[in-house]
Write a protein that holds these residues in place. Sequence first.
Motif, PDB file in Angstrom:
ATOM      1  N   PRO A 107     -58.704  -2.085  64.104  1.00 34.64           N
ATOM      2  CA  PRO A 107     -57.842  -2.953  64.909  1.00 34.64           C
ATOM      3  C   PRO A 107     -56.931  -3.804  64.018  1.00 34.64           C
ATOM      4  O   PRO A 107     -57.388  -4.394  63.038  1.00 34.64           O
ATOM      5  CB  PRO A 107     -58.827  -3.836  65.681  1.00 34.64           C
ATOM      6  N   VAL A 108     -55.642  -3.838  64.351  1.00 36.70           N
ATOM      7  CA  VAL A 108     -54.667  -4.631  63.604  1.00 36.70           C
ATOM      8  C   VAL A 108     -53.808  -5.420  64.587  1.00 36.70           C
ATOM      9  O   VAL A 108     -53.622  -5.017  65.732  1.00 36.70           O
ATOM     10  CB  VAL A 108     -53.774  -3.762  62.679  1.00 36.70           C
ATOM     11  N   ASP A 109     -53.293  -6.539  64.116  1.00 46.87           N
ATOM     12  CA  ASP A 109     -52.427  -7.374  64.946  1.00 46.87           C
ATOM     13  C   ASP A 109     -50.988  -6.870  64.975  1.00 46.87           C
ATOM     14  O   ASP A 109     -50.274  -7.076  65.939  1.00 46.87           O
ATOM     15  CB  ASP A 109     -52.441  -8.821  64.452  1.00 46.87           C
ATOM     16  N   ARG A 110     -50.569  -6.241  63.882  1.00 45.32           N
ATOM     17  CA  ARG A 110     -49.186  -5.757  63.793  1.00 45.32           C
ATOM     18  C   ARG A 110     -49.120  -4.621  62.773  1.00 45.32           C
ATOM     19  O   ARG A 110     -50.033  -4.440  61.970  1.00 45.32           O
ATOM     20  CB  ARG A 110     -48.235  -6.878  63.405  1.00 45.32           C
ATOM     21  N   ILE A 111     -48.019  -3.912  62.819  1.00 42.64           N
ATOM     22  CA  ILE A 111     -47.779  -2.848  61.838  1.00 42.64           C
ATOM     23  C   ILE A 111     -47.117  -3.476  60.628  1.00 42.64           C
ATOM     24  O   ILE A 111     -46.144  -4.211  60.755  1.00 42.64           O
ATOM     25  CB  ILE A 111     -46.876  -1.745  62.421  1.00 42.64           C
ATOM     26  N   ASP A 112     -47.651  -3.193  59.479  1.00 40.69           N
ATOM     27  CA  ASP A 112     -47.092  -3.666  58.219  1.00 40.69           C
ATOM     28  C   ASP A 112     -46.551  -2.430  57.488  1.00 40.69           C
ATOM     29  O   ASP A 112     -47.321  -1.559  57.081  1.00 40.69           O
ATOM     30  CB  ASP A 112     -48.188  -4.347  57.394  1.00 40.69           C
ATOM     31  N   ALA A 113     -45.242  -2.343  57.339  1.00 44.74           N
ATOM     32  CA  ALA A 113     -44.611  -1.160  56.758  1.00 44.74           C
ATOM     33  C   ALA A 113     -45.158  -0.820  55.377  1.00 44.74           C
ATOM     34  O   ALA A 113     -45.343   0.350  55.044  1.00 44.74           O
ATOM     35  CB  ALA A 113     -43.097  -1.334  56.707  1.00 44.74           C
ATOM     36  N   ARG A 114     -45.449  -1.832  54.562  1.00 51.80           N
ATOM     37  CA  ARG A 114     -45.970  -1.552  53.212  1.00 51.80           C
ATOM     38  C   ARG A 114     -47.418  -1.083  53.268  1.00 51.80           C
ATOM     39  O   ARG A 114     -47.806  -0.155  52.590  1.00 51.80           O
ATOM     40  CB  ARG A 114     -45.830  -2.790  52.329  1.00 51.80           C
ATOM     41  N   ARG A 115     -48.214  -1.723  54.073  1.00 52.48           N
ATOM     42  CA  ARG A 115     -49.633  -1.379  54.165  1.00 52.48           C
ATOM     43  C   ARG A 115     -49.856  -0.065  54.921  1.00 52.48           C
ATOM     44  O   ARG A 115     -50.713   0.730  54.565  1.00 52.48           O
ATOM     45  CB  ARG A 115     -50.392  -2.505  54.885  1.00 52.48           C
ATOM     46  N   ASP A 116     -49.089   0.176  55.977  1.00 52.98           N
ATOM     47  CA  ASP A 116     -49.359   1.270  56.908  1.00 52.98           C
ATOM     48  C   ASP A 116     -48.453   2.485  56.753  1.00 52.98           C
ATOM     49  O   ASP A 116     -48.451   3.355  57.619  1.00 52.98           O
ATOM     50  CB  ASP A 116     -49.230   0.744  58.347  1.00 52.98           C
ATOM     51  N   HIS A 117     -47.714   2.598  55.656  1.00 51.16           N
ATOM     52  CA  HIS A 117     -46.731   3.676  55.544  1.00 51.16           C
ATOM     53  C   HIS A 117     -47.338   5.070  55.568  1.00 51.16           C
ATOM     54  O   HIS A 117     -46.666   6.040  55.914  1.00 51.16           O
ATOM     55  CB  HIS A 117     -45.842   3.478  54.306  1.00 51.16           C
ATOM     56  N   GLU A 118     -48.623   5.235  55.249  1.00 53.18           N
ATOM     57  CA  GLU A 118     -49.277   6.538  55.304  1.00 53.18           C
ATOM     58  C   GLU A 118     -50.476   6.541  56.257  1.00 53.18           C
ATOM     59  O   GLU A 118     -51.340   7.398  56.172  1.00 53.18           O
ATOM     60  CB  GLU A 118     -49.736   6.954  53.903  1.00 53.18           C
ATOM     61  N   THR A 119     -50.509   5.593  57.152  1.00 45.82           N
ATOM     62  CA  THR A 119     -51.640   5.402  58.044  1.00 45.82           C
ATOM     63  C   THR A 119     -51.328   5.914  59.440  1.00 45.82           C
ATOM     64  O   THR A 119     -50.219   5.734  59.936  1.00 45.82           O
ATOM     65  CB  THR A 119     -51.973   3.888  58.129  1.00 45.82           C
ATOM     66  N   LEU A 120     -52.333   6.523  60.075  1.00 45.80           N
ATOM     67  CA  LEU A 120     -52.196   6.857  61.497  1.00 45.80           C
ATOM     68  C   LEU A 120     -52.228   5.543  62.273  1.00 45.80           C
ATOM     69  O   LEU A 120     -53.104   4.705  62.059  1.00 45.80           O
ATOM     70  CB  LEU A 120     -53.342   7.747  61.956  1.00 45.80           C
ATOM     71  N   ILE A 121     -51.263   5.387  63.171  1.00 47.70           N
ATOM     72  CA  ILE A 121     -51.142   4.163  63.968  1.00 47.70           C
ATOM     73  C   ILE A 121     -51.107   4.558  65.439  1.00 47.70           C
ATOM     74  O   ILE A 121     -50.368   5.467  65.825  1.00 47.70           O
ATOM     75  CB  ILE A 121     -49.863   3.390  63.617  1.00 47.70           C
ATOM     76  N   VAL A 122     -51.906   3.871  66.250  1.00 48.29           N
ATOM     77  CA  VAL A 122     -51.893   4.098  67.697  1.00 48.29           C
ATOM     78  C   VAL A 122     -51.504   2.803  68.391  1.00 48.29           C
ATOM     79  O   VAL A 122     -52.040   1.737  68.090  1.00 48.29           O
ATOM     80  CB  VAL A 122     -53.263   4.606  68.204  1.00 48.29           C
ATOM     81  N   GLU A 123     -50.566   2.943  69.315  1.00 49.73           N
ATOM     82  CA  GLU A 123     -50.135   1.847  70.174  1.00 49.73           C
ATOM     83  C   GLU A 123     -50.358   2.296  71.616  1.00 49.73           C
ATOM     84  O   GLU A 123     -50.191   3.472  71.931  1.00 49.73           O
ATOM     85  CB  GLU A 123     -48.653   1.553  69.979  1.00 49.73           C
ATOM     86  N   VAL A 124     -50.724   1.368  72.485  1.00 52.60           N
ATOM     87  CA  VAL A 124     -50.998   1.679  73.885  1.00 52.60           C
ATOM     88  C   VAL A 124     -50.197   0.724  74.760  1.00 52.60           C
ATOM     89  O   VAL A 124     -50.044  -0.456  74.429  1.00 52.60           O
ATOM     90  CB  VAL A 124     -52.509   1.530  74.175  1.00 52.60           C
ATOM     91  N   SER A 125     -49.695   1.232  75.877  1.00 54.74           N
ATOM     92  CA  SER A 125     -48.974   0.369  76.827  1.00 54.74           C
ATOM     93  C   SER A 125     -49.953  -0.250  77.817  1.00 54.74           C
ATOM     94  O   SER A 125     -51.105   0.185  77.933  1.00 54.74           O
ATOM     95  CB  SER A 125     -47.932   1.187  77.599  1.00 54.74           C
ATOM     96  N   ALA A 126     -49.481  -1.222  78.545  1.00 48.99           N
ATOM     97  CA  ALA A 126     -50.236  -1.740  79.687  1.00 48.99           C
ATOM     98  C   ALA A 126     -50.200  -0.666  80.781  1.00 48.99           C
ATOM     99  O   ALA A 126     -49.286   0.158  80.815  1.00 48.99           O
ATOM    100  CB  ALA A 126     -49.603  -3.037  80.184  1.00 48.99           C
ATOM    101  N   PRO A 127     -51.179  -0.658  81.678  1.00 49.79           N
ATOM    102  CA  PRO A 127     -51.185   0.348  82.747  1.00 49.79           C
ATOM    103  C   PRO A 127     -50.094   0.080  83.772  1.00 49.79           C
ATOM    104  O   PRO A 127     -49.749  -1.070  84.043  1.00 49.79           O
ATOM    105  CB  PRO A 127     -52.581   0.214  83.361  1.00 49.79           C
ATOM    106  N   PHE A 128     -49.572   1.166  84.338  1.00 52.26           N
ATOM    107  CA  PHE A 128     -48.536   1.056  85.365  1.00 52.26           C
ATOM    108  C   PHE A 128     -48.625   2.262  86.293  1.00 52.26           C
ATOM    109  O   PHE A 128     -49.273   3.264  85.980  1.00 52.26           O
ATOM    110  CB  PHE A 128     -47.141   0.936  84.733  1.00 52.26           C
ATOM    111  N   VAL A 129     -47.976   2.168  87.432  1.00 54.50           N
ATOM    112  CA  VAL A 129     -47.959   3.258  88.405  1.00 54.50           C
ATOM    113  C   VAL A 129     -47.028   4.355  87.903  1.00 54.50           C
ATOM    114  O   VAL A 129     -45.908   4.085  87.471  1.00 54.50           O
ATOM    115  CB  VAL A 129     -47.492   2.747  89.790  1.00 54.50           C
ATOM    116  N   ASN A 130     -47.510   5.591  87.974  1.00 58.51           N
ATOM    117  CA  ASN A 130     -46.689   6.746  87.606  1.00 58.51           C
ATOM    118  C   ASN A 130     -45.654   6.946  88.714  1.00 58.51           C
ATOM    119  O   ASN A 130     -46.017   7.270  89.840  1.00 58.51           O
ATOM    120  CB  ASN A 130     -47.574   7.986  87.466  1.00 58.51           C
ATOM    121  N   PRO A 131     -44.369   6.759  88.416  1.00 57.21           N
ATOM    122  CA  PRO A 131     -43.362   6.899  89.463  1.00 57.21           C
ATOM    123  C   PRO A 131     -43.136   8.349  89.892  1.00 57.21           C
ATOM    124  O   PRO A 131     -42.421   8.595  90.860  1.00 57.21           O
ATOM    125  CB  PRO A 131     -42.096   6.314  88.821  1.00 57.21           C
ATOM    126  N   PHE A 132     -43.775   9.300  89.231  1.00 61.13           N
ATOM    127  CA  PHE A 132     -43.566  10.714  89.528  1.00 61.13           C
ATOM    128  C   PHE A 132     -44.759  11.397  90.187  1.00 61.13           C
ATOM    129  O   PHE A 132     -44.677  12.574  90.529  1.00 61.13           O
ATOM    130  CB  PHE A 132     -43.211  11.464  88.236  1.00 61.13           C
TER     131      PHE A 132
END
Length: 177
Positions: A107-132
């Motif tokens: 778990p990280v608070d933010r992406i750090d370009a120097r620290r994370d340049h070769e790291t797998l990073i996952v970001e998730v959105s808040a849930p929402f209704v699928n309009p489709f």
Amino acid sequence: MKKLLPALFLFAACASAPPARPPQWSEIPAPILNALCAKLHSEGVSHESQISLLKTTRPLITANSIGGLGRAFGKQGDSAMMADVLNSSLQPLPLAVTQGGNCNWRPVDRIDARRDHETLIVEVSAPFVNPFERGEAGLFARMSVGGQAPQWYWIPVAEHNGAWAIGMVLPLDLHEE
């Protein structure tokens, strides 16, 4: 068989589902991350790979991501307008990260370009209704290496008898703007 039950449950629930509403969670539950983790492993991410996970949901709903979701469902609409409407009601949520599972989350608070340049990073959105898709809500997930060359996913959820079920995580054909 256990892995299929949530997906089967979701599809059965959607067959005659009323219009969806987004989950009213105080945090993104760990099973959402577990479903994404299983998908990442099925696509070749090693169990030993450390994955930086942003601890709070991100504003991933854009005209481009909504357009990619629409293409996945064979539908289209005014993606920019849909993104604006969806974003207007979303608030950041923390993610319930559990250690000791199949993914080595960091778990990280933010992406750090120097620290994370070769790291797998996952970001998730808040849930929402699928309009489709009637009766379905969900979340976007974005996995990248150091913030570059992302792969996008749709994680569908549906409510049935007061419980939330997770469907099959769907990779999206989406190119960053």
